[in-house]
Motif scaffolding. Sequence first.
Motif, short mmCIF file in Angstrom:
data_model
loop_
_atom_site.label_atom_id
_atom_site.label_comp_id
_atom_site.label_asym_id
_atom_site.label_seq_id
_atom_site.Cartn_x
_atom_site.Cartn_y
_atom_site.Cartn_z
N ARG A 505 0.86 -1.19 0.00
CA ARG A 505 0.00 0.00 0.00
C ARG A 505 0.89 1.24 0.00
N CYS A 506 0.45 2.28 -0.72
CA CYS A 506 1.19 3.55 -0.75
C CYS A 506 0.21 4.70 -0.61
N ALA A 507 0.47 5.56 0.38
CA ALA A 507 -0.36 6.74 0.57
C ALA A 507 0.45 8.02 0.49
N SER A 508 1.75 7.92 0.17
CA SER A 508 2.65 9.07 0.16
C SER A 508 3.19 9.32 -1.24
N GLY A 509 3.05 10.55 -1.69
CA GLY A 509 3.62 10.91 -2.98
C GLY A 509 5.13 10.80 -2.98
N ARG A 510 5.76 10.98 -1.82
CA ARG A 510 7.22 10.92 -1.74
C ARG A 510 7.73 9.48 -1.75
N GLU A 511 6.84 8.52 -1.52
CA GLU A 511 7.23 7.12 -1.54
C GLU A 511 6.72 6.39 -2.78
N LEU A 512 5.90 7.08 -3.58
CA LEU A 512 5.25 6.41 -4.71
C LEU A 512 6.27 5.86 -5.70
N ARG A 513 7.28 6.63 -6.04
CA ARG A 513 8.25 6.18 -7.04
C ARG A 513 8.94 4.89 -6.59
#
Length: 536
Positions: A505-513
């Motif tokens: 799961r990803c909820a952070s734009g800074r972790e998306l990549r």
Amino acid sequence: MNRIASDPLFSNTAGKTVGDVVFDFMRACGMDRIFGNPGSTELPMFADLPADISYVLGLQESIVVAMADAYAQVTRKAAFVNLHSAAGLGHALGNVYTAFRNRSPIVITTGQQTRELLPHDPFLFAESPTEFPKPYVKWAYEPARAQDVPAALARAYHMAMQPPRGPVMVSVPLGDWSQPAAPLEFRQVSTTFACDPHELEELARRLDAARKPVLVVGPGVDIDGAWDATVRLAEALQSRVWVSPLSSRCSFPERHPLFAGFLPAHQPALSESLARADFILVLGAPVFTYHFAGHGDHVPPGADLCLISDDPKQIAGAVAGRGLLGNIRLAAEDLLMRISPREALGENHSRIIPRLPERDGVTPEFFYQTLSDLRSKDSIIVEEAPTARDALHDFFPIERPGGFFATASGGLGYGLPAAVGAALTRPDAPVIAIIGDGSSLYSIQALWSAAEYGVDLLVVILNNGGYGALKGIARKSQARRVSGVDIGHLDFVSIAEAQGCRAARCASGRELRSCLRNLLDMKGPRVLEVILTEEN
């Protein structure tokens, strides 16, 4: 060219059953998979299945139809589906309708009770098997005799493959599969026809006379294998190229200098997009598909229009202009020999795709920009995230034929199993499914099939907490409150893991990549749940 009984494929036919002859025909057609969800009225068909024909199991009938639909579209061959009597066909009808609108060649068999029980209204009886799926199959039939089953399936196959392609259905009583049957000849049938050459000559003359011709391309371009010819035609005419409203396929490279964008599905915005054109050539799309009522002319005043399609219904239903019935690839190649190429002006009409900075949350636009940066250009995209479709258009250009598939019907529950079917076709081409949270729940058990068959598939579930497309429409209509559009307390990671898929799961734009890169580098079925925000 006919295959005859002396052909090795049909030799040693003594003692063959209906099932044997049908499997011989399937081999001749290249149908080596049966997509199905088994039931008692079909048991003799898939019991002791030949080793060279595999059974692809889906956990609900609509799922197997969607898997077969995408499998047929990607391979450009017919797919074979087996459904359980009337109840199974009923479950599948939503995606049968989608296959009809997608123009996917699918040969569907449904089970029926034994012939000796049919007069007695038995359990699992299909009362009206040929009427039930209409009008969303091209042909439906229940053979009068067991010996007629192979010929009925052969006719169904050829009808499915004739343009416009689409699903067909044959109802087969339970006891027919084991009955003796004579060998069946396989006929090679052409499925391509050309436009009237005199009409094409007149069209070429009018195109040469036009000052600002424009192309509108629809899914028929990709279906007919006309991508390259259409690109060359646009370059010869130096015409801007628009995509038809709500197109289910990509039919023109979206970074090309002549690419203009996507036509809206309402008026007057559609005509305003075409306002500078004095001639509009529509290839493989209706004229036009609308989602909302509007006002004004269908075509800008003073503009001429011509539609080329191999679908007679599109030709007959066009609201304006001239229609030419024929294969789009052949028509485009013919026009290239007749028109006078124009000098390239060196202008770049393509849209400028902005770059978004990294952010704390994840918007649809930022998600598509990031995925576009990272994904293999050979990957196949299957999309069913209606809320984010505008963001896909703006930040995720498609640049090759056969690279994008969506539902032509607008019905949900297609995309996730379709991605599984697409992934079964080409192990060398990774498949990425981009599915809305609401859409995914129509067919979430397709993840089981993805895990069972070990397909190379990344499923991204864009979670905005409900039916975002409906919320958006409601806001535009000034509705104060809309019921039934919120979906909460769901854990898509747990749902995926329970069916055998790796998930994150990803909820952070800074972790998306980094999340996307890690999952893209993996193989096999995996799921990424992306929590969307409304941050701008």
